[in-house]
Motif scaffolding. Sequence first.
Motif, PDB file in Angstrom:
ATOM      1  N   MET A   1      27.907  -5.310 -43.099  1.00 55.31           N
ATOM      2  CA  MET A   1      28.173  -5.512 -41.681  1.00 55.31           C
ATOM      3  C   MET A   1      29.103  -4.293 -41.186  1.00 55.31           C
ATOM      4  SD  MET A   1      27.686  -7.162 -38.703  1.00 55.31           S
ATOM      5  CE  MET A   1      27.167  -8.532 -39.375  1.00 55.31           C
ATOM      6  N   ILE A   2      28.566  -3.538 -40.151  1.00 54.68           N
ATOM      7  CA  ILE A   2      29.403  -2.330 -39.816  1.00 54.68           C
ATOM      8  C   ILE A   2      30.448  -3.026 -38.890  1.00 54.68           C
ATOM      9  CG2 ILE A   2      29.202  -0.190 -38.327  1.00 54.68           C
ATOM     10  CD1 ILE A   2      26.455  -0.085 -39.540  1.00 54.68           C
ATOM     11  N   GLU A   3      31.731  -2.700 -39.058  1.00 58.25           N
ATOM     12  CA  GLU A   3      32.672  -3.388 -38.298  1.00 58.25           C
ATOM     13  C   GLU A   3      32.557  -3.056 -36.686  1.00 58.25           C
ATOM     14  OE1 GLU A   3      35.797  -1.775 -40.664  1.00 58.25           O
ATOM     15  OE2 GLU A   3      36.415  -0.360 -39.148  1.00 58.25           O
ATOM     16  N   PHE A   4      32.103  -1.791 -36.327  1.00 58.68           N
ATOM     17  CA  PHE A   4      32.186  -1.436 -34.848  1.00 58.68           C
ATOM     18  C   PHE A   4      30.679  -1.223 -34.593  1.00 58.68           C
ATOM     19  CE2 PHE A   4      33.527   1.984 -37.375  1.00 58.68           C
ATOM     20  CZ  PHE A   4      32.564   3.252 -37.121  1.00 58.68           C
ATOM     21  N   GLY A   5      29.717  -1.804 -35.038  1.00 62.42           N
ATOM     22  CA  GLY A   5      28.396  -2.244 -34.604  1.00 62.42           C
ATOM     23  C   GLY A   5      27.467  -0.849 -34.575  1.00 62.42           C
ATOM     24  N   GLU A   6      26.291  -0.997 -35.365  1.00 60.15           N
ATOM     25  CA  GLU A   6      25.584   0.105 -35.613  1.00 60.15           C
ATOM     26  C   GLU A   6      24.899   0.674 -34.080  1.00 60.15           C
ATOM     27  OE1 GLU A   6      22.052  -1.351 -37.487  1.00 60.15           O
ATOM     28  OE2 GLU A   6      23.196  -2.242 -39.206  1.00 60.15           O
ATOM     29  N   ILE A   8      26.562   0.975 -31.471  1.00 55.85           N
ATOM     30  CA  ILE A   8      27.715   1.484 -30.648  1.00 55.85           C
ATOM     31  C   ILE A   8      28.002   2.945 -31.650  1.00 55.85           C
ATOM     32  CG2 ILE A   8      30.335   1.532 -30.485  1.00 55.85           C
ATOM     33  CD1 ILE A   8      29.842  -1.578 -29.979  1.00 55.85           C
ATOM     34  N   VAL A   9      28.053   2.669 -32.998  1.00 58.55           N
ATOM     35  CA  VAL A   9      28.108   4.068 -33.814  1.00 58.55           C
ATOM     36  C   VAL A   9      27.042   5.178 -33.307  1.00 58.55           C
ATOM     37  CG1 VAL A   9      27.864   5.076 -35.942  1.00 58.55           C
ATOM     38  CG2 VAL A   9      29.163   2.773 -35.839  1.00 58.55           C
ATOM     39  N   THR A  10      25.737   4.635 -33.226  1.00 61.10           N
ATOM     40  CA  THR A  10      24.781   5.535 -32.964  1.00 61.10           C
ATOM     41  C   THR A  10      25.089   6.260 -31.463  1.00 61.10           C
ATOM     42  OG1 THR A  10      23.331   4.281 -34.130  1.00 61.10           O
ATOM     43  CG2 THR A  10      22.434   5.942 -32.582  1.00 61.10           C
ATOM     44  N   ALA A  11      25.299   5.618 -30.444  1.00 58.93           N
ATOM     45  CA  ALA A  11      25.366   6.077 -29.233  1.00 58.93           C
ATOM     46  C   ALA A  11      26.922   6.917 -29.308  1.00 58.93           C
ATOM     47  CB  ALA A  11      25.940   4.971 -28.197  1.00 58.93           C
ATOM     48  N   GLN A  12      27.872   6.700 -29.870  1.00 53.32           N
ATOM     49  CA  GLN A  12      29.162   7.436 -29.808  1.00 53.32           C
ATOM     50  C   GLN A  12      28.960   8.712 -30.556  1.00 53.32           C
ATOM     51  OE1 GLN A  12      32.078   4.751 -31.127  1.00 53.32           O
ATOM     52  NE2 GLN A  12      32.637   4.129 -28.909  1.00 53.32           N
TER      53      GLN A  12
END
Length: 312
Positions: A1-6, A8-12
């Motif tokens: 599990m990615i702690e801050f969301g796949e 969200i990571v991609t967008a950021q």
Amino acid sequence: MIEFGEEIVTAQLLSGNRRVLARVISKIENDDPSSDAILGVIASQIGSGYRIGITGPPGAGKSTLTSKLALSLSKMGHHVAILAVDPTSPFSGGALLGDRVRMNEIFTDPNIFIRSMATRGSLGGLAEKASEVSDVMEAAGFDRILIETVGVGQSELDVAKAADTTLVVLVPESGDSIQAMKAGLMEIADVFVMNKSDRPESEKAAESLRSTLGFRDHDETTWIPEVIPTSANSGKGIDEVLHQIERHRTFLSDRNLLESKRQRRHELWIREKIGRKLSERFWSVENETELKRLFFEKKNKYEIVSTLLNSE
């Protein structure tokens, strides 16, 4: 599990958030289980950037040259990421920044991002990590990625081969053709940079290298590396180095070689990644215990290998 969301990571990452970029790179370096998932999400966002490897013996001025190249590329409108592969501190386990202090003039440039990556005392997986870090840098919007290595060992040569164009930086004292051949640099160089060219014997060393290059098997379709004299401290020759990089990029693109070169690079990455994953899976607690038991029974190393492999 990615702690801050796949997502969200991609967008950021795509928006150029450098704090997120730094966090993702740390995850890759530390073999965080979430890093593979993140890399999978951004895989479709890579391919448009261009990677430039910079290697050569210690003291050749690689960091100064890298700094000047990055600054010039930034002024041309490129977004530049520098991945500086450093030796590991035996005390802290972190990167020894060394010549990175010479990059002070570019630290505040908004178009340049610098990251040092420690070798962590191991050759295994270094090229793999450099490739993955370059991927996230590219996904973050950097269209020119400079991969600088600490020296010319096998590990550094492998990292340099993760680039589209590789610069080999030499100095008159170490840059003759014999030294270059001994270090294995002749095979990987797309451009030779004879740095500190204001020193005595510089032109003689450059001509010796050019003469050696002329003896290589080639025809009209073969890329022959140029030997470019520079003085990185003063900026002399930087424009010509950039011109040669662009010439090589055009050469590869016009002959449809860039895509095939990248495919070979991806294939090597896949082999290394699978090899490392299989090794991690193989050395379970049970097999580690079995290894010790076989040694205790005085089995020779060949018998041990056969026994362990056949037990799988």
